[in-house]
Enzyme design. Structure first.
Site, mmCIF file in Angstrom:
data_model
loop_
_atom_site.group_PDB
_atom_site.id
_atom_site.type_symbol
_atom_site.label_atom_id
_atom_site.label_comp_id
_atom_site.label_asym_id
_atom_site.label_seq_id
_atom_site.Cartn_x
_atom_site.Cartn_y
_atom_site.Cartn_z
ATOM 1 N N HIS A 43 -25.017 -3.455 -0.957
ATOM 2 C CA HIS A 43 -26.160 -3.157 -1.825
ATOM 3 C C HIS A 43 -26.698 -4.393 -1.993
ATOM 4 O O HIS A 43 -26.099 -5.658 -2.047
ATOM 5 C CB HIS A 43 -25.867 -2.605 -2.998
ATOM 6 N N ARG A 94 -14.338 7.635 -7.071
ATOM 7 C CA ARG A 94 -14.396 6.706 -7.227
ATOM 8 C C ARG A 94 -14.086 6.381 -8.964
ATOM 9 O O ARG A 94 -13.963 7.442 -9.684
ATOM 10 C CB ARG A 94 -15.749 6.096 -6.876
ATOM 11 N N GLU A 124 0.741 -1.221 0.084
ATOM 12 C CA GLU A 124 0.117 0.045 0.073
ATOM 13 C C GLU A 124 0.956 1.276 -0.055
ATOM 14 O O GLU A 124 1.847 1.254 0.927
ATOM 15 C CB GLU A 124 -0.934 0.058 1.193
ATOM 16 N N VAL A 155 4.523 1.315 -5.337
ATOM 17 C CA VAL A 155 5.259 0.530 -6.237
ATOM 18 C C VAL A 155 5.560 1.237 -7.552
ATOM 19 O O VAL A 155 4.606 2.272 -8.105
ATOM 20 C CB VAL A 155 4.262 -0.304 -6.938
ATOM 21 N N CYS A 215 -12.026 11.192 24.511
ATOM 22 C CA CYS A 215 -12.755 11.757 23.571
ATOM 23 C C CYS A 215 -14.350 11.678 24.208
ATOM 24 O O CYS A 215 -14.946 10.581 24.116
ATOM 25 C CB CYS A 215 -12.767 10.855 22.232
#
Lengths: 473, 416
Positions: A51, A310, A33, A173, A396
């Protein structure tokens, strides 16, 4: 050089699903990553919906993997010990949309969606009292669900790690070199070897394909902007409320998060890759469209604006292999990609097995879920505090998160190093004050746990340091 | 389980004064404070200007807090718990059960009355719908204040401040003294929401540009903030796009308003006032649920801590009397007001006849040469000329209760 059977490029939901699938089959896998944490691209900023599968055109990969993915999610979430809210989804319309809703219903039947039904006005407004007055009917799909997309992705990666997989972060990469039957994958001066390479790089997928000599595809980058409302608005909707879909997509919806915030969006605005700016135009579009489905939300309760990008490539997902190689690629995994991811992973593993990948019996190790003091009863909380005092120290106040929970996240398998990384795991700075109160405390805890000065702690990676250098006078 | 008469949630200026009020009433109380010390936000307010009304002298925040902490320590019937976070209030047959935890144990306190003294929080970037990217370097002014004054950290070098609330003004001066360059304060309204003295002492005296009717339209930077766009706004407060300009900076401080921290009592569905974003109270600072009191900044955001203490003390005294069964009740009168006034606190008073009641309110914008009048039964019962009333400053009027008939109306006559 470290050698793996499979190298996956990109730790979004697709890469993470594949990582978990492979490690659970005893395959030596590395997940590469480029960012400093997993779930850092499209996976972290979307509607978080599983969905049901009535949207995609029958016969497409989208349809196939959507249905299979939505069937896999409930058991996958229970295996991962993460929450899933099986609330169903609604597509709402007025009387003039009845025909389109029926078509959607038919399409759902063709795709194999279970349990759908058309809900009429009276029942519908009881189910969702805040629907717009002009809404008459809806398609209810009980298999639709709400998840936390980044938490599922993080959990999949953690599961992969505790089952023997390797995650390499900050591994951007820049070279993929085939040598004999293997690949050398490099990022700067680091390299790994692998028999199989799978490109799950999302927005960056074309760049990775190019490195491997695989075809590049026409890509459209689409920005989705969202408004997030405080959890005091809990109950505004009880499940995702979609308008009728159009060619542009599923439209602007009103939904809820697992932590009871209300979320409105997304827009669908063509953009440059990685452009996650929120624009005035997008916000007014959300406000204009949302009232066609629901009553006016309380915008005074907005706590955060955000956007995700996206990537869309043609009408369907592209899941292919470079002929006569062991390089696979996934391109254009837009909606319903989050739902489809586990099914895509399952499919890719089958393909790799056909190409000679060896799986073996592996003794499954379950991932440890994050302790959440907020969901505990008094007895459990008391016992936990007696056992570890840090679970009695609030950090928090908005999300009720203790020092113990933050330290637990810092010590979790991927050892997150950024404020955003901690936020996505256990939620400090995610509440109504957005860190105004807890940020100083959080920096202190992180600094002492990571054994580095607070000045080196970043929001989301190098260059995003929170403090400036130099003490105050 | 601990049993007491009154539980005070919060040990800041309101809670401390409330405890003194409970003590005065003869009842017992427990303060639950989530932080490691009493005093609340005062601890990070190291500037002066506190206490002019209550102590007749000018103190810093920590000094002011310590005056009250000393008073609380002298009280015989006040107990306090530090590091103790209240997460639930429930009703019991005897009153209320307040649950908290700290690093040692769960704490359950049962009491006849509860005082909400939780103060307020700052609005985050999202609540003003700040556009653009989401880089590091964007802080609420109070968060930056804590990082600098308590933690000894530096937040940035080239700073823009959005909003001109008091904390923003104070932080403009503080950052300048720390060696940062404050490039400007941008306020969307035609006037500052801060106190006049802060505009003079923190902004003008330090030559910091205060740009009114101007706002930050969007921010830039993928990792750390690299700059902000600012633009003047039109009469509808919409930015004028053609006049937008870019200001390179590494830090943006937000001073765009405060919100009362009321959420702990959400489940009680108390009567709510959208103007203050908090609950409505009667002259005893009691909400629409008997025994549940609310005062200080959790009731409405005050300009002066002295007012917070005054409210807290009164609320404490009333809650104590309530717990002892000595709080008088009578017919309720709802206070009404004209268009210049945004709201009043309290909203209701009782026709108990004797004594005085203080009514606080804020106006919707700045006015010059005014007369503040209170009218009851068609008769003017209070009249005060006010040469200047500003949106940032709280007005307080003392009313002789014996003069109150069936109604009580406030109005502002603007002579100029």
């Amino acid at each position: 050089m470290e050698k793996f059977e499979v190298a996956i490029i990109g730790a979004g939901i697709v890469g993470a699903s594949l990582f978990s699938e492979l490690t659970r089959k005893g395959v030596k896998t590395v997940l590469l990553e480029k960012a400093d944490d997993v779930s850092n691209g499209s996976t972290k900023a979307n509607s978080g919906i599983v969905h049901a599968g009535y949207d995609p055109v029958p016969g497409t990969l989208k349809a196939k993997f959507n249905i299979r993915g939505s069937q896999m999610y409930p058991s996958m979430c229970s295996r991962l010990k993460v929450d899933i809210l099986q609330c169903g989804t609604l597509v709402v319309a007025n009387e003039s949309g009845r025909e389109d809703l029926n078509k959607l219903f038919e399409r759902g039947i063709k795709n194999g969606v279970q349990g759908m039904r058309i809900v009429e006005r009276e029942e519908l407004h009881k189910m969702e009292p805040n629907l717009a007055d002009n809404i008459d009917i809806a398609l209810f799909a009980p298999t639709g669900a709400v998840i936390s997309p980044y938490l599922v992705c993080i959990a999949l990666c953690e599961e992969g790690v505790v089952n023997g997989g390797t995650v390499k972060l900050n591994f951007d990469v820049d070279n993929i070199k085939p040598i004999n039957n293997e690949y050398i994958i490099s990022a700067g001066d680091q390299s790994v070897m692998a028999d199989f390479v799978v490109n799950c790089a999302g927005v960056g997928a074309n760049d990775v394909n190019k490195l491997a000599g695989a075809p590049e595809y026409p890509m459209k980058y689409v920005k989705g902007e969202y408004l997030l409302l405080d959890k005091s608005q809990n109950g505004f909707v009880h499940r995702p409320i979609f308008p009728l879909p159009t060619k542009a997509g599923k439209g602007i919806l009103a939904t809820l998060t697992l932590h009871h915030n209300i979320m409105l969006g997304p827009t669908a605005i063509p953009c440059e890759p990685y452009d996650t700016k929120v624009d005035a135009e997008g916000i007014s579009q959300i406000k204009e469209k949302i009232v066609q489905s629901v009553k006016q939300p309380n915008y005074k309760k907005i706590i955060k604006l955000f956007a995700g990008v996206r990537v869309v490539s043609g009408e369907d997902f592209i899941i292919e292999k470079l002929p006569d190689t062991r390089f696979y690629y996934t391109i254009g995994i837009c909606s319903p990609g989050l739902t489809a991811a586990p099914a895509i992973a399952e499919y890719l593993v089958e393909k790799m097995i056909q190409d000679g990948l060896q799986t073996r019996n592996h003794e499954f190790v379950s991932r440890e879920p994050y302790i959440n003091t907020e969901t505990m009863d008094k007895k459990q909380l008391k016992a936990l505090i007696k056992q570890d005092a840090r679970f009695g120290k609030i950090v928090c106040r908005c999300e009720k998160i203790t020092e113990g929970e933050i330290i637990q996240a810092l010590n979790s398998p991927l050892k997150p190093t950024t404020v955003d990384g901690i936020k996505r795991r256990v939620r400090p700075t995610m509440g109504r004050c957005q860190g105004g109160f807890c940020l100083p405390k959080l920096l202190k805890i992180m600094s002492s746990n990571m054994e580095c000065p607070e000045e080196e702690i970043t929001l989301n990676g190098q260059g995003s340091e929170i403090l400036a250098n130099g003490e105050s006078k | 389980m601990i049993k007491t008469d009154v539980v005070i949630i919060g040990g800041g200026p309101c809670g401390l004064a409330a405890a003194c009020g409970v003590e005065k009433s003869g009842a017992k109380c427990v303060i639950l404070e989530r932080d490691e010390r009493l005093g609340g936000i005062l601890n990070q307010c190291i500037h002066n200007g506190f206490g002019l009304h209550v102590f007749n002298e000018e103190l810093t925040g920590p000094e002011y807090a310590h005056r009250w902490i000393d008073k609380v320590n002298e009280c015989k019937n006040v107990k306090y718990y530090l590091n103790s976070f209240v997460y639930m209030i429930e009703c019991t047959p005897n009153g209320y059960l307040v649950s908290a935890y700290n690093d040692e144990d769960l704490i359950e306190v049962e009491a006849k009355a509860v005082i909400l003294a939780l103060g307020c929080r700052e609005k985050p970037a999202g609540s003003v719908q700040l556009l653009g990217t989401r880089p590091s370097g964007i802080f609420t002014a109070g968060c930056a204040q804590k990082l600098i004054n308590i933690e000894g950290k530096s937040v940035g070098k080239r700073v823009v401040i959005l909003g001109s609330g008091d904390i923003g003004l104070i932080m403009a001066r503080r950052l300048t003294c720390e060696g940062a360059t404050v490039l400007g304060i941008y306020e969307i309204m035609p006037q500052s929401g801060g106190l006049a003295r802060n505009i003079t002492q923190c902004v003008k005296d330090f030559n910091i540009p205060l740009n009114l009717s101007t706002t930050v339209t969007r921010v830039e930077g993928d990792k750390r903030l690299t700059g902000v766009y600012v633009a003047p706004v039109d009469q509808k407060l919409q930015p004028v796009a053609e006049l937008e300009k870019f200001i390179p900076c590494d830090t943006l401080l937000l001073s765009v308003g405060l919100l009362p921290e009321i959420e702990i009592a959400n489940d009680f569905q108390l009567e709510f006032n959208p103007t203050t974003n908090s609950y409505c109270v009667d002259e005893y600072f009691q909400t629409s649920k008997t025994g549940l009191f609310c005062a200080g900044n959790v009731l409405h955001v005050n300009d002066l801590v002295d007012n917070v203490s005054r409210e807290g003390q009164h609320a404490g005294e009333c809650a104590g009397l309530y717990a002892l069964g000595k709080l008088p009740t009578a017919e309720k009168v709802e206070i009404t007001f004209d268009d210049h006034i945004k709201y009043t606190a309290p909203k209701y008073i009782y026709k108990t006849g004797a004594g005085e009641v203080q009514v606080s309110f804020r106006v919707n914008k700045n006015y010059r040469r005014t007369i503040i009048r209170a009218i009851s039964g068609g008769v003017e019962i209070s009249r005060r000329p006010a040469p200047v009333v500003t949106a940032g400053e709280m007005q307080t009027v003392t009313i002789d209760k014996s003069k109150i008939q069936e109604d009580l109306h406030f109005e502002i006559q603007v002579l100029e």
